[in-house]
Motif scaffolding. Sequence first.
Motif, short mmCIF file in Angstrom:
data_model
loop_
_atom_site.label_atom_id
_atom_site.label_comp_id
_atom_site.label_asym_id
_atom_site.label_seq_id
_atom_site.Cartn_x
_atom_site.Cartn_y
_atom_site.Cartn_z
N ARG A 73 0.82 -1.20 0.00
CA ARG A 73 0.00 0.00 0.00
C ARG A 73 0.86 1.26 0.00
O ARG A 73 0.66 2.15 -0.82
N HIS A 74 1.81 1.27 0.92
CA HIS A 74 2.61 2.49 1.05
C HIS A 74 3.89 2.33 0.24
O HIS A 74 4.86 1.75 0.70
N LEU A 75 3.88 2.88 -0.97
CA LEU A 75 5.03 2.69 -1.85
C LEU A 75 6.18 3.63 -1.49
O LEU A 75 7.32 3.32 -1.65
N ASP A 76 5.84 4.84 -1.02
CA ASP A 76 6.93 5.72 -0.61
C ASP A 76 6.85 5.98 0.89
O ASP A 76 5.80 5.91 1.50
N VAL A 77 8.00 6.23 1.44
CA VAL A 77 8.11 6.39 2.89
C VAL A 77 8.63 7.79 3.17
O VAL A 77 9.82 8.05 3.09
N PRO A 78 7.71 8.74 3.44
CA PRO A 78 8.16 10.12 3.69
C PRO A 78 9.00 10.21 4.96
O PRO A 78 8.83 9.42 5.88
N LEU A 79 9.93 11.16 4.98
CA LEU A 79 10.85 11.27 6.11
C LEU A 79 10.23 12.13 7.22
O LEU A 79 10.64 13.26 7.46
N THR A 80 9.23 11.62 7.87
CA THR A 80 8.63 12.32 9.01
C THR A 80 9.57 12.15 10.21
O THR A 80 10.46 11.32 10.18
N PRO A 81 9.37 12.97 11.28
CA PRO A 81 10.27 12.85 12.43
C PRO A 81 10.23 11.46 13.06
O PRO A 81 9.21 10.79 13.01
N ILE A 104 -10.26 -5.55 10.00
CA ILE A 104 -9.50 -4.93 11.09
C ILE A 104 -8.29 -4.18 10.52
O ILE A 104 -7.97 -3.06 10.96
N LEU A 105 -7.62 -4.77 9.53
CA LEU A 105 -6.48 -4.08 8.91
C LEU A 105 -6.94 -2.77 8.26
O LEU A 105 -6.27 -1.74 8.38
N VAL A 162 3.88 -6.31 14.94
CA VAL A 162 4.60 -7.58 14.98
C VAL A 162 3.71 -8.62 14.34
O VAL A 162 2.54 -8.75 14.71
N SER A 163 4.24 -9.35 13.35
CA SER A 163 3.37 -10.28 12.64
C SER A 163 4.21 -11.34 11.96
O SER A 163 5.40 -11.16 11.71
N HIS A 164 3.59 -12.49 11.67
CA HIS A 164 4.28 -13.44 10.81
C HIS A 164 3.56 -13.52 9.46
O HIS A 164 3.92 -14.28 8.59
N ASP A 165 2.52 -12.70 9.32
CA ASP A 165 1.67 -12.75 8.14
C ASP A 165 2.12 -11.67 7.15
O ASP A 165 1.82 -10.49 7.32
N LEU A 166 2.87 -12.09 6.13
CA LEU A 166 3.44 -11.10 5.21
C LEU A 166 2.37 -10.34 4.44
O LEU A 166 2.56 -9.18 4.08
N ALA A 167 1.24 -10.99 4.18
CA ALA A 167 0.18 -10.31 3.44
C ALA A 167 -0.36 -9.14 4.25
O ALA A 167 -0.56 -8.04 3.73
N ALA A 168 -0.59 -9.38 5.54
CA ALA A 168 -1.08 -8.32 6.41
C ALA A 168 -0.06 -7.19 6.47
O ALA A 168 -0.41 -6.01 6.40
N VAL A 169 1.19 -7.59 6.59
CA VAL A 169 2.26 -6.61 6.69
C VAL A 169 2.30 -5.73 5.44
O VAL A 169 2.38 -4.51 5.52
N ALA A 170 2.20 -6.38 4.27
CA ALA A 170 2.28 -5.62 3.01
C ALA A 170 1.17 -4.60 2.94
O ALA A 170 1.33 -3.52 2.38
N ARG A 171 0.02 -4.95 3.52
CA ARG A 171 -1.12 -4.04 3.43
C ARG A 171 -0.94 -2.77 4.21
O ARG A 171 -1.46 -1.72 3.81
N ILE A 172 -0.30 -2.85 5.38
CA ILE A 172 -0.34 -1.64 6.20
C ILE A 172 1.02 -1.04 6.53
O ILE A 172 1.09 0.08 7.02
#
Lengths: 546, 316
Positions: A275-283, A471-472, A489-499
């Motif tokens: 989902r989040h392709l770019d990661v802005p440099l927030t504090p 929930i995600l 913290v997760s072992h579910d890569l699909a969930a991780v990729a989403r958020i």
Amino acid sequence: MAPPPADNLVEIRGLRIAYPAAGQLNEVLHDVTLAIGRGERLAIVGESGSGKSTIAGALIGLLSPNARITAGQILVNGEDVAHVPERRRRALRGKVIGLVPQDPMVGLNPTTRNGRQIAEALIQAKGRRTRGIDADVLDLLEQVGIDNPVLRARQYPHELSGGMRQRILIAIALAGDPDLLIADEPTSALDATVQKRLLDHLDGLVAKRGISLLLITHDLGVAADRSDRVLVMQAGRIVEQGTPARIFSGPASEATRALIAAAPALSRDGGFAVRHLDVPLTPEILSFDRVAKYFTLPRGSADRQFAALEEVSFSVRAGQTMAIVGESGSGKTTILRVALGLEKPSRGRVIFEGQEISGMTERQFRPLRQRVQLVQQNPYASLDPRLTIFESIVEPLVSFKLAKGAELDAAARRLADIVHLPASCLTRRPRELSGGQLQRAIIARALALKPDLLFLDEPVSALDASVSAKILDLLIELQERLGVSYVLVSHDLAAVARIAHQLLVLRRGTIVEQGPIAQVLSAPQSPYTRQLLESVPGRRLVSSAA
Amino acid sequence: MTGYILSRLGQAFLVLWGAFTVTYLILYLLPGDPLSIMLGASGIQPGSLSPQQLDVLRAQYGLDQGVVAHYFSLLGGYLQGDFGRSLADNDPIRQLLFARAAPSLELAGSAVVLSVLAGCGFAYAVSLVTWRPLRQALTRLPALGLSTPVFWTGLLLIQIFAFDLGWFPATGNDGIQSLILPAVTLAIPSGATFAQVLLRSFGDVWREPFIVTALAKGLSRGQVQARHVLRNALLPVFTLIGLQIGNLVFEAVLVETVFARVGVGRLAQEAVLRQDMPVVLAIVTLAAAIFVVINLIVDLLYPVFDPRITRTPRVT
């Protein structure tokens, strides 16, 4: 629809099963008809409550005692086992039908040695043989891929890992040389890489022996990789069946489409939807600077110390999500505990908004607790069963004396609204709510103090695929609205990729890889990350179709 | 394992010392002049003695040393096996206890064995009953045994088996014949407790997932019960046996009185009525010692029944 092969081992015809509830029969299985051919691998897929485990229970004759078979037949080798005495059904167990139960952690008798539990199954199936039984036990242990079988046979279940316990359970199920093996969610309690190795091994054993396999799972990815035919169930009915390729390419029902959406490797050409392709440099809001944590081991252990974390450095940026993935024992939980101030790091510094928190006393830390909250793994166990949902949600406000009386009512209603929990749930107690509603209530409680950082410890692993997706979505929505940061913290890569914005791969207490999520998932640098990605179920079908 | 034994032994001594000290404090430091209570126990009116005579007696009982010194001299005596002398007849308490302990141990020992066998046997049989109404009725039976006072059960048993049927003597201390009724009386409440706990425990273990594994092997319910359920279900009962010893000591006093048996229970009753403080202290300490030793044995045997206690998994 593929016709079932001739000469079926199992045929279930028009089966209806009901449980008495509140004076009437509550039917959970409606007119189910299916067949399992000899040597066929059939997978039944569905969410919890769809009736898939009820079919397994009926087949092996171990339904709960108040269940009633109200109609239909269950033919095993042509004999209707639905309507025979218990004695006859018992003769089938072990010898014709073997069962690999769901949770290996609780599937073995804790006070009996592993070898004895296997020997018992052997003796039961083949009659008492004094000589050769030990050799047979060791032979079975070797077949299921257990190293050092002599030692493992002498040990007790609690001395083995989950994966090894499941192998023992497979050995027990195979001891009687059954024609059919029922595997009821055999790996859902195990790590992804362990799951893959174990299912590969089980596949090999089933193929070698030429026996049939009934695989019951909620994960269409697992089913697609490991079966000749897939049967999708929903609310006690079979809604669709066919070969994995057919189901995958043209799902005919809504339930199947939902299951496909939940299986990451199936849905998007084997990739993950990041989902989040770019990661802005927030504090930076939280950072770990070369943190290490050692635990002293009890005397008699091989080593004096156990390094739970070693040289762990990362930072979480405001309004973003940092995901930590790794197998059990990799140190994920220790990171959470250190960050929450529940454990002191042995070395290194933990910095929260410019303040070093690693050396703080409990009293100094307490004001920070308002700004950092935790959502735990099992929603069914994280709420006090005696408190109403309202009382649980407002408890943080009460304990920090931030509101009282009518303010509390308003706050609870506002929080319930934020997490889309119906206001009518507030007066209920946890056991009256579904898993998804409970997790919403827990998130509402975590948000009560308006924290800046939320720790999410496997927030969806105990939930069904469709519920966990919702929930995600909620978590994503909350981050956008409130700007709260997450450590997931997760072992579910699909969930991780989403958020997630950033991904950190942890193994044995050290960071194997970290970086923006899209980069790590598309071009993993370390072999371990690649192995993790390959263990995601469903990839076999995808690569064969490609 | 050695560490486990040593820590348990240390705890046992601590408990014993605590019991001795608390009993001492209650007996000697509560309001009231210990000397006049003691003189009363020996049958002497304190008012009839001159101050000089009182001083002599105070020295004789060791009460002139001050509380701390008296406490330590008593404790020192206990450590060497000297419990002092009874106030009533000036006999050494050690002899008194030895003479009375044998019949009491007989009674308590047979009651423990009887209650464990009967309680566990009852629970085992009930859990195999499949007809629900009978099973539910039987499940509630232990509560009845638990709530009936031993003096009433004792009297009832005497009425039926001694007076009406004439099978056993109603009272006395001679031989196995006279032991049966009191032992049964004493065994009923603890047996009922064991049955209640074990029944519950059976129910819990039957719901454990590993039972499904056992049934899926093709074992019958009876086989599963004997091989998989029993041992796991006995674990809580095992702990309870140690705790029940405390109740047993208390109820032995009642039972020995009802059946007019000579024993430590009777001795305790007499000593309390006569305010014979050294004897009471010795009996309470003895009871605490038995309690501690039995619980120590239970603790040390526990790993034999539950391998999870000492065989900790290795962190790999």
